[in-house]
Design an enzyme around this catalytic site. Structure first.
Site, PDB file in Angstrom:
ATOM      1  N   LYS A 130       3.549  -7.042   5.853  1.00 19.01           N
ATOM      2  CA  LYS A 130       4.429  -7.272   4.714  1.00 19.01           C
ATOM      3  C   LYS A 130       5.452  -6.142   4.546  1.00 19.01           C
ATOM      4  CE  LYS A 130       2.358 -11.080   3.515  1.00 19.01           C
ATOM      5  NZ  LYS A 130       1.779 -11.366   4.800  1.00 19.01           N
ATOM      6  N   ASP A 131       6.425  -6.390   3.651  1.00 19.54           N
ATOM      7  CA  ASP A 131       7.474  -5.410   3.382  1.00 19.54           C
ATOM      8  C   ASP A 131       6.882  -4.123   2.815  1.00 19.54           C
ATOM      9  OD1 ASP A 131      10.439  -6.950   3.282  1.00 19.54           O
ATOM     10  OD2 ASP A 131       8.666  -8.218   3.153  1.00 19.54           O
ATOM     11  N   LYS A 132       7.484  -2.985   3.198  1.00 18.60           N
ATOM     12  CA  LYS A 132       6.992  -1.692   2.733  1.00 18.60           C
ATOM     13  C   LYS A 132       7.358  -1.460   1.274  1.00 18.60           C
ATOM     14  CE  LYS A 132       7.137   3.253   3.846  1.00 18.60           C
ATOM     15  NZ  LYS A 132       7.698   4.273   4.770  1.00 18.60           N
TER      16      LYS A 132
ATOM     17  N   GLN B 165      14.277  -5.109   9.288  1.00 25.99           N
ATOM     18  CA  GLN B 165      13.065  -4.291   9.327  1.00 25.99           C
ATOM     19  C   GLN B 165      12.346  -4.387  10.669  1.00 25.99           C
ATOM     20  OE1 GLN B 165      13.774  -6.933   7.333  1.00 25.99           O
ATOM     21  NE2 GLN B 165      11.951  -7.669   6.294  1.00 25.99           N
TER      22      GLN B 165
ATOM     23  N   LYS C 158      15.604  -4.850  -3.905  1.00 25.49           N
ATOM     24  CA  LYS C 158      14.599  -3.793  -3.751  1.00 25.49           C
ATOM     25  C   LYS C 158      14.984  -2.508  -4.492  1.00 25.49           C
ATOM     26  CE  LYS C 158      12.726  -5.523   0.637  1.00 25.49           C
ATOM     27  NZ  LYS C 158      12.280  -5.209   1.989  1.00 25.49           N
TER      28      LYS C 158
END
Length: 668
Positions: free
Chosen positions: A306-308, A401, A19
């Site tokens: 979903k992922d930020k 998360q 990321k």
């Protein structure tokens, strides 16, 4: 949340960063096959709207009789009969369309008489002798039901023997109930049991045999937004009895309403219509709510969070917004970092969990050996790690998360305070600031120092919706137990229960790590294994089996079948050391094994089960140099110049970061 947790694989792994940018972490939702099909049907309907209705929309079928459209929420879904303007509304963008199950049987093959296909399916699944025995049992049972004072009719049952293949069991359940709607099926230790359906018998005393049979076929199909209509009935008292029967037996699943129809003699009459309740409705409707307009707001529905920090692709449904309007605002939405494509009309909203899984395309940069690893063969280490997880899978932990990665107060701490009904403590944990100076943390810091909810409210930016909802309630009711309770009630139920679920997830992670540390990959006595039986007559707990000593000796089960409970008030625990660990762990947090209801906050946590291990699907990877001229084949290259591009599919509720943790043997 995972630094000291167990692994299932034993390769050394490697280091790297993820990321670095959103484009390094791309998530694409894998849609359910039936949703793809129904979306295609809806799009086809939009393109062929000039065609006759019965030809252009496979979701709809012609009514048996001319009827007036029923009022209220029944006018929202796709059902038998000509659609009202609100059904399959082409102004609604997104979602999918369901078929009406008024005719639930599959289409017969050419030349095959109705009903013969089910018989053929049963014979192919059971063999001719057992199929004939089942037919005789069914006939004898119906004859016995026809006799008065036959007390033993309800106790009769027949065993179809053990069916080990899961798919064959599911097919057999369906085939029996479609051929004989008056029978129910159940599975016990892979043995199929068939007996009479007492509810069928009771309804059969109120309406005709055909209506009873059709109703239970409709019930068995469970097609969302579908409806079933009984024959016209002018007797109000009789209709009331039928209403009461359905509400008493199936009220959590179905809802009923009488509406005006035109009968075979062209005379006005009344009929009872039944439909499945919307799963998203959590509160009971008032007596007059059938007349109320349900679509009072515009909202987005989706199937997964979903992922930020990622680029994500997923379907969404927007209520009360036309496809044309979405296309018009596409450029404005693009400025917010979103792109809209494949816009078309559908008939249904989406629900969380209504997805097959997620596909991940990830770049891991700055690859290095672990400090304790003396090997110079980085390429070999990566290949070994990927192949190991590809073969053995990974521990199915909840990802960081889930708990608020890097925060001073993590969400599970708030959840524990709520479970212990320490409302003020939970509120102060929520408003604990991070170690930065910005408007949000300044407002939180001010509130904790002064308990001035109104002043903190003014300081908060507009986008902090949850914080503002809590502060408004605290300003009105005070920062005490009662005020904080009302404050928590002021935010949506899904937000309240999120914190409790975070705590339950933390306990599950710890339990999974403990289970692997003491027993490893061997399935032992007292472990829980889960049967993925499709029979909805079997409760969740009945699908969970406790492994016996002989089963352990025979190595009957594999570690991939072992599940652990997510704590709650209605689940069973392992009967080995892991079960004892759960008791001691919850006692440490001042919780009892059965206390997972928080009545003041309307929170009810029954619990569920989660597999210890999960497999990764469709895994592929390649290495890439960050500068031209770097030869990847050279195992002695500069470590930091290499990136790993890896792609794979995961089931719903699985975390890519957890899979990467298993591959790389490092925490993020």
């Amino acid at each position: 949340m995972l630094p000291s947790f167990s692994y299932v694989t034993d390769h050394p792994g490697f280091r790297g960063t993820i990321k670095n940018s959103p484009s390094d972490f791309i998530v694409t939702e894998i849609e359910m096959p039936e949703r793809l099909l129904s979306d295609a049907r809806a799009e086809s309907l939009q393109k062929t709207s000039e065609a006759p209705l019965e030809q252009s929309n496979p979701c709809l079928q012609q009514p048996k009789k001319l009827r007036k459209e029923p009022p209220g929420p029944f006018a929202k879904g796709c059902h038998g009969g000509a659609p009202s303007p609100s059904e399959c509304d082409p102004r609604r963008a997104g979602g999918r369309c369901s078929a009406s199950p008024n005719k639930n049987q599959p289409e017969a093959e050419p030349g095959m008489k109705p009903g013969l296909e089910e018989a053929s399916r049963l014979e192919s699944l059971l063999g001719k002798p057992m199929s004939e025995l089942l037919n005789k049992f069914a006939c004898d049972l119906k004859d016995a039901w026809g006799l008065e004072n036959n007390a033993d009719a309800g106790a009769r049952e027949i065993s179809l023997g053990q069916v080990l293949d899961k798919k064959n069991r599911a097919d057999l359940h369906s085939a029996v109930r479609q051929k004989f709607p008056f029978l129910v099926t159940a599975t016990k230790d892979n043995e199929m049991i068939v007996k009479g359906n007492a509810d069928y018998r009771e309804l059969g005393r109120l309406v005709t045999e055909k209506e009873t049979s059709d109703f239970f076929k409709f019930l068995d199909a469970k097609l969302e937004n579908s409806t079933f209509s009984f024959e016209p009935d002018g007797n109000k008292e009789h209709r009331k009895v039928v209403h009461h029967f359905i509400n008493r037996k199936f009220g959590k699943l179905l809802e009923t309403k009488s509406f005006t129809v035109t009968d075979a003699n062209d005379q006005p009459n009344m009929s009872i219509m039944v439909r499945f309740r919307e799963k998203s409705c959590s509160r009971k409707r008032s007596a007059g709510s059938f007349q109320e307009k349900q679509d009072l707001y515009t909202d987005f529905s989706y199937t997964g969070i979903k992922d930020k920090k990622a680029i994500t692709y997923q379907p969404m449904v927007v209520k009360k917004v036309t496809p044309e309007r979405l296309k018009e605002i596409g450029s404005k939405v693009g400025k917010k970092g979103m792109k809209i494509h494949n816009i078309h009309s559908v008939c249904q909203h989406l629900r969380l969990g209504q997805l097959k899984g997620n596909h991940f395309d990830i770049v891991v940069r700055d690859l290095k050996h672990h400090s304790h690893d003396s090997s110079a063969d980085l390429k070999g280490r990566i290949s070994e790690a990927v192949e190991s997880v590809k073969t053995k899978g990974f521990v199915n932990y909840y990802g960081p998360q889930r708990f608020g990665q890097g925060q001073n107060v993590q969400t599970d701490q708030i959840g524990l305070a709520l479970l212990n009904e320490k409302m003020v403590k939970a509120m102060k944990l929520f408003f604990t600031p991070e170690d930065t100076d910005d408007p949000v943390n300044d407002a939180k810091r001010y509130f904790l120092q002064t308990e001035d909810a109104k002043g903190a409210l003014v300081m908060l930016p507009e986008f902090k919706v949850r914080e503002k909802m809590l502060l408004r309630a605290l300003n009105r009711y005070g920062v005490n137990h009662e005020g904080c309770t009302k404050g928590w009630l002021n935010i949506p139920h899904s937000m309240r229960i999120f914190y409790v679920h975070a705590y339950c997830s933390k306990i599950w992670n710890e339990a999974a790590s403990y289970r692997l540390k003491i027993y490893g990959s061997k399935v032992v006595e007292g472990d829980l294994v889960f049967s993925e039986e499709n029979d909805e007559n079997i409760s969740l707990n009945d699908k969970v089996h406790v492994v016996t000593a002989p089963e352990e000796s025979a190595n009957k089960y594999s570690i991939n079948q072992v599940v652990l409970p997510m704590v709650g008030h209605s689940i069973k625990y392992p009967s080995n050391k892991v079960g004892q660990w759960y008791r001691e762990r919850l006692s440490k947090d001042e919780l009892q094994m059965c206390k997972f209801r928080v009545s003041p906050l309307q929170l009810n946590i029954p619990g569920c089960y989660r597999p210890i291990l999960k497999n990764v699907q469709n895994l592929s990877y390649f290495l890439e140099g960050s500068e031209k001229g770097i030869e990847i084949e050279d195992n002695h290259l500069n470590e930091s110049k290499v990136s790993l591009h890896i792609s794979f599919d995961l089931d719903p509720s699985c975390y890519a970061t957890v899979c990467l943790r298993e591959i790389m043997k490092c925490d993020f």
